[in-house]
Design an enzyme around this catalytic site. Sequence first.
Site, PDB file in Angstrom:
ATOM      1  N   ASP A 178      25.766  -6.902  91.851  1.00 59.20           N
ATOM      2  CA  ASP A 178      26.057  -7.559  93.133  1.00 59.20           C
ATOM      3  C   ASP A 178      27.043  -6.679  93.890  1.00 59.20           C
ATOM      4  OD1 ASP A 178      27.801  -9.087  90.815  1.00 59.20           O
ATOM      5  OD2 ASP A 178      29.012  -8.564  92.555  1.00 59.20           O
ATOM      6  N   GLU A 223      23.100  -9.630  78.144  1.00 58.74           N
ATOM      7  CA  GLU A 223      23.163  -8.162  78.140  1.00 58.74           C
ATOM      8  C   GLU A 223      22.998  -7.621  76.727  1.00 58.74           C
ATOM      9  OE1 GLU A 223      26.338  -6.892  81.349  1.00 58.74           O
ATOM     10  OE2 GLU A 223      27.100  -8.496  80.133  1.00 58.74           O
TER      11      GLU A 223
HETATM   12  N1  ADE Z   1      30.960  -8.460  87.275  1.00 60.70           N
HETATM   13  C1  ADE Z   1      29.810  -8.403  87.990  1.00 60.70           C
HETATM   14  N2  ADE Z   1      30.014  -8.704  89.270  1.00 60.70           N
HETATM   15  C2  ADE Z   1      31.345  -8.951  89.397  1.00 60.70           C
HETATM   16  C3  ADE Z   1      32.161  -9.330  90.492  1.00 60.70           C
HETATM   17  N3  ADE Z   1      31.647  -9.515  91.697  1.00 60.70           N
HETATM   18  N4  ADE Z   1      33.484  -9.515  90.253  1.00 60.70           N
HETATM   19  C4  ADE Z   1      33.996  -9.352  89.001  1.00 60.70           C
HETATM   20  N5  ADE Z   1      33.256  -9.003  87.951  1.00 60.70           N
HETATM   21  C5  ADE Z   1      31.942  -8.798  88.136  1.00 60.70           C
END
Ligand code: ADE
Length: 247
Positions: free
Chosen positions: A214, A12
């Site tokens: 996600d 990032e």
């Molecule tokens: N950062 C990006 N996706 C995440 C997730 N599913 N749980 C915790 N931190 C995250």
Amino acid sequence: MSTAILSALPEEQAGLVHALQHPQRITRAGRSFWRGELHGRSVVLALSGIGKVAAATTATALIEHFGVARIVFTGVAGGLGDAVRVGDVVVAQTYLQHDMDASPLFPRWELPGYARSLLECDANLSALLLIAARDCVSSDSGQSGSSSVPRSAHKGLIASGDRFVSSAHESLSLRDALRAAGHEVLAVEMEGAAVAQVCRDYDIPFAAARTISDRADDTAHVDFPQFIQTVASRYAEHIVGKLLQSL
Ligand code: ADE
């Protein structure tokens, strides 16, 4: 005085380090910090590390050693709100530590000694960050995946905790438990609330923008690394660039 730009992961941060003018690398607390200029502004770039303690150490070093005027976090998060999709951006208005639970001594999620569960982000800095995030999603719509669905920028509550949330069961129970207590959570990640707490302690403005990598569900472990490789750096560069030009 400088603006600190915090990223969670090297992928990032990569584009920001690459674009840095007059870069100077400084090691402190076992971490690399990059001093330099971006878009004519003095900045310090740093990796938060993963999890709340690592992020709190980085934030404290930025304030105590580098004397930064403000901290801005750009990173990724899992989407929890119904309308929050992969590729959207969430700008935090407030943060909460979803794994803080000193009950029955204190209500669940309350930070002992702070008499609150929610940590506010700086209103002015967050408003500028939201404008930058809107600009990013509108110019990036359709590029960051196969879908041509327009991307959105949201503002609201983000929850942080020392867990990668990777099942639909866990993300729904977290969202429903928070909702039952009157907190409508949009996204989950692992660092922001710790940085918000440190910034509150030092009275330093803090704002955060998280791109949704996600849905914190059963495919999160597949979607997350793919998104990090393909989209995260581009979003961070765009959002940070726009923000710095508006400061
Ligand atoms: N950062 C990006 N996706 C995440 C997730 N599913 N749980 C915790 N931190 C995250």
